[in-house]
Design an enzyme around this catalytic site. Structure first.
Site, PDB file in Angstrom:
ATOM      1  N   ARG A 120      24.016 -16.662 -47.734  1.00  0.00           N
ATOM      2  CA  ARG A 120      25.013 -15.598 -47.862  1.00  0.00           C
ATOM      3  C   ARG A 120      25.403 -14.951 -46.536  1.00  0.00           C
ATOM      4  O   ARG A 120      26.349 -14.178 -46.476  1.00  0.00           O
ATOM      5  CB  ARG A 120      24.498 -14.519 -48.797  1.00  0.00           C
ATOM      6  CG  ARG A 120      23.336 -13.709 -48.242  1.00  0.00           C
ATOM      7  CD  ARG A 120      22.839 -12.678 -49.233  1.00  0.00           C
ATOM      8  NE  ARG A 120      21.735 -11.890 -48.667  1.00  0.00           N
ATOM      9  CZ  ARG A 120      21.057 -10.977 -49.349  1.00  0.00           C
ATOM     10  NH1 ARG A 120      21.359 -10.753 -50.607  1.00  0.00           N
ATOM     11  NH2 ARG A 120      20.083 -10.301 -48.763  1.00  0.00           N
TER      12      ARG A 120
ATOM     13  N   HIS B  24      23.521 -15.801 -42.684  1.00  0.00           N
ATOM     14  CA  HIS B  24      23.244 -16.421 -41.389  1.00  0.00           C
ATOM     15  C   HIS B  24      22.449 -17.698 -41.588  1.00  0.00           C
ATOM     16  O   HIS B  24      21.309 -17.636 -42.057  1.00  0.00           O
ATOM     17  CB  HIS B  24      22.405 -15.499 -40.480  1.00  0.00           C
ATOM     18  CG  HIS B  24      22.977 -14.142 -40.248  1.00  0.00           C
ATOM     19  ND1 HIS B  24      24.021 -13.926 -39.385  1.00  0.00           N
ATOM     20  CD2 HIS B  24      22.643 -12.939 -40.742  1.00  0.00           C
ATOM     21  CE1 HIS B  24      24.302 -12.629 -39.363  1.00  0.00           C
ATOM     22  NE2 HIS B  24      23.479 -12.011 -40.181  1.00  0.00           N
TER      23      HIS B  24
ATOM     24  N   GLY C 260       4.019   1.453 -36.381  1.00  0.00           N
ATOM     25  CA  GLY C 260       3.489   0.181 -36.855  1.00  0.00           C
ATOM     26  C   GLY C 260       3.118  -0.699 -35.681  1.00  0.00           C
ATOM     27  O   GLY C 260       3.971  -1.060 -34.864  1.00  0.00           O
TER      28      GLY C 260
ATOM     29  N   VAL D  59       7.352  -6.038 -43.456  1.00  0.00           N
ATOM     30  CA  VAL D  59       8.524  -6.494 -44.196  1.00  0.00           C
ATOM     31  C   VAL D  59       8.193  -6.603 -45.678  1.00  0.00           C
ATOM     32  O   VAL D  59       7.025  -6.646 -46.073  1.00  0.00           O
ATOM     33  CB  VAL D  59       9.028  -7.862 -43.674  1.00  0.00           C
ATOM     34  CG1 VAL D  59       9.474  -7.761 -42.226  1.00  0.00           C
ATOM     35  CG2 VAL D  59       7.956  -8.936 -43.823  1.00  0.00           C
TER      36      VAL D  59
ATOM     37  N   HIS E  43      -8.048 -30.125 -15.221  1.00  0.00           N
ATOM     38  CA  HIS E  43      -8.288 -29.058 -14.249  1.00  0.00           C
ATOM     39  C   HIS E  43      -7.246 -29.132 -13.133  1.00  0.00           C
ATOM     40  O   HIS E  43      -6.931 -30.220 -12.664  1.00  0.00           O
ATOM     41  CB  HIS E  43      -9.689 -29.218 -13.632  1.00  0.00           C
ATOM     42  CG  HIS E  43      -9.962 -28.241 -12.532  1.00  0.00           C
ATOM     43  ND1 HIS E  43     -10.323 -26.930 -12.773  1.00  0.00           N
ATOM     44  CD2 HIS E  43      -9.917 -28.388 -11.181  1.00  0.00           C
ATOM     45  CE1 HIS E  43     -10.502 -26.309 -11.624  1.00  0.00           C
ATOM     46  NE2 HIS E  43     -10.257 -27.164 -10.639  1.00  0.00           N
TER      47      HIS E  43
END
Length: 478
Positions: free
Chosen positions: A34, A36, A193, A285, A457
């Site tokens: 709808r 992206h 958060g 979320v 290394h």
């Protein structure tokens, strides 16, 4: 009414990957989107944030150049160009998804999808405005109407969680959408958060001189990470000037003309206020499960997400769910893996339920944080007798040469079997290094095999080897 073998609702990482894999297996496939192609991750999450953080890294290194013997004037920055570059990266990959779907002969149906009956999907006009700027839809798309599919995969993703009293207004109070495209960088920012999203934005804005306060309701930042690694990261962030307050909540906001006064409350009940130019709400979320017609078809929900069996199958035959809408960890690579497994099961191929302990997590702050498997605390809680290995970056030659001596690799083994239970990293390129441990755990590599593996290394990967050796008292360079 067009008939498909598989229809995917949602064109994010899980959705478009599932659609492509279905088409590869010879199934007639469509994906409905709808807003992206590429979803939140590609357009408003994973990709543009990494572009922003790369700009921050370049800026930091430019202003640390003197320690490398490179002299010159202090670097400046152009905030609008930084944002524009991140949008360009998203646009490029958005177009790439459209190309891949076309290449694999997947139909793209533009509009909002709703389950209208068994095996039926109605595509209508979007009921919510798109996040702007919105990239153009692919040139070759199908439109609104009724469609049928033998198998319907819901991959509708998630959106920012809105906390009471912290409702975003797009100007003073942001979600990650606004934080990705600020008109200017604020002088001060409160980030609410301290999970991956909050920490990444705190790191980004602080690098450019913003006074950042990071607030977390739980006892430590990065709550999903091993406590020792989170504490190491916190110490580094505070050294950079980020003010961190854990076990603290935001009791309310008072908006002024061009600033916000936040009322903060600690675990002990003590309260105070903080005035900042902008507030970023990064409290996680929530899954997009609304307006899909799930209830009418008997699709069960559990704790706000669609309940599945590990292969994407829901309680309703012929309906599947993958990615964020099917629960955590809410990560793009988990969604992609679920999409492939779900489609291969539909096609009758051998499939294995997702083992969530093998899903790596990455946070792209400075220093980077990455992990896979059990934390030390969880391993003990599950009853394992463990061996723990640690190796610091400051004892690694490549880290010293890079000027990145701040870091730690931690490995956790089952003392009885030698099984690698978890690996946790903080430091330069941790998000690239962790995949070595992911592969080892998927292959059920033993501690002996890891110890006998030759690591090149000088590389940062030697910290991984030494951490394994340390778990068995055999570390050489510390």
């Amino acid at each position: 009414m067009s008939q498909y073998d598989v229809m995917v609702i949602g064109g994010g990482p899980g959705g478009y990957v599932a659609a492509i894999r279905a088409a590869q297996l010879g199934l007639k496939t469509a994906v409905a989107e709808r807003e992206h192609l590429g979803g939140i991750c590609l357009n408003w999450g994973c990709i543009p944030t990494k572009a922003l953080l790369r700009s921050a890294e370049i800026y930091r290194l430019a202003n640390e150049a003197a320690q490398f013997g490179v002299t010159g004037a202090r670097a400046g920055y152009d905030a609008s160009r930084i944002v524009a570059r991140s949008r360009e990266a998203a646009a490029r990959l958005n177009a790439g998804v459209g190309f891949l779907l076309k290449k694999n002969k997947v139909d793209v149906i533009w509009g909002e999808a709703r389950l209208s009956g068994k095996g039926e999907v109605k595509i209508g006009a979007p009921t919510k405005p798109p996040v702007t700027p919105q990239l153009p839809a692919p040139k070759t798309i199908l439109g609104e109407g009724d469609y049928r599919a033998s198998h319907i995969i819901i991959a509708t993703g998630a959106r920012p969680r809105v906390l009471p009293g912290l409702e975003p207004d797009g100007r003073l109070v942001w979600t990650y959408f606004e934080a990705l495209k600020p008109e200017r960088f604020p002088k001060s920012l409160l980030v609410v958060g301290a999970g991956a999203i909050g920490v990444e934005f705190a790191s980004f804005f602080r690098t450019f001189g913003v006074e950042v306060t990071l607030v977390e309701a739980l006892p430590h930042i990065l709550p999903a990470e091993d406590a020792e690694i989170a504490a190491f990261a916190r110490k580094s962030f505070e050294k950079q000037g980020i003010v961190i307050r854990t076990a603290t909540t935001v009791a309310g906001l008072e908006k002024k003309a061009d600033s916000v006064v936040a009322r903060l409350k600690g675990a002990d009940g003590a309260a105070d206020t903080l005035e900042v130019e902008r507030v970023l709400s990064a409290a996680g979320v929530v899954a997009n499960v609304e307006n899909l017609g799930l209830e009418a078809l008997g699709v069960a929900l559990e704790k706000g997400v669609i309940k599945t069996d590990g292969l994407g199958r829901t309680s309703a035959p012929g309906i599947y769910a993958i990615g964020d809408v099917a629960g955590g960890p809410m990560l793009a690579h988990k969604a992609e893996h679920e999409g492939v497994s779900c489609v291969e099961a539909i096609a009758g191929l051998p499939a294995h339920p997702l083992d969530k302990t093998l899903v790596p997590g990455c946070t792209y702050c400075h220093p980077q944080v990455a992990s896979v498997g059990l934390t030390e605390e969880r391993a003990k809680a599950e009853g394992f007798e463990i061996r723990v290995g640690r190796f610091p970056y400051l004892a690694n030659g490549k880290a010293i040469a890079l000027g990145e001596p701040e870091g730690l690799v931690k490995t956790i083994f089952d003392r009885k079997t030698g099984r690698l239970l978890g690996a946790h990293l903080v430091g330069a390129e941790a998000t690239e290094l962790v995949q070595g441990f992911v592969i080892a755990m998927n292959l059920e590599t033993t501690e002996e095999e890891l110890m006998k593996t030759i690591f090149p290394h000088p590389t940062l990967s030697e910290t991984m080897h030494e951490s394994v050796l340390d778990a068995y008292g055999r570390a050489v360079h510390v």
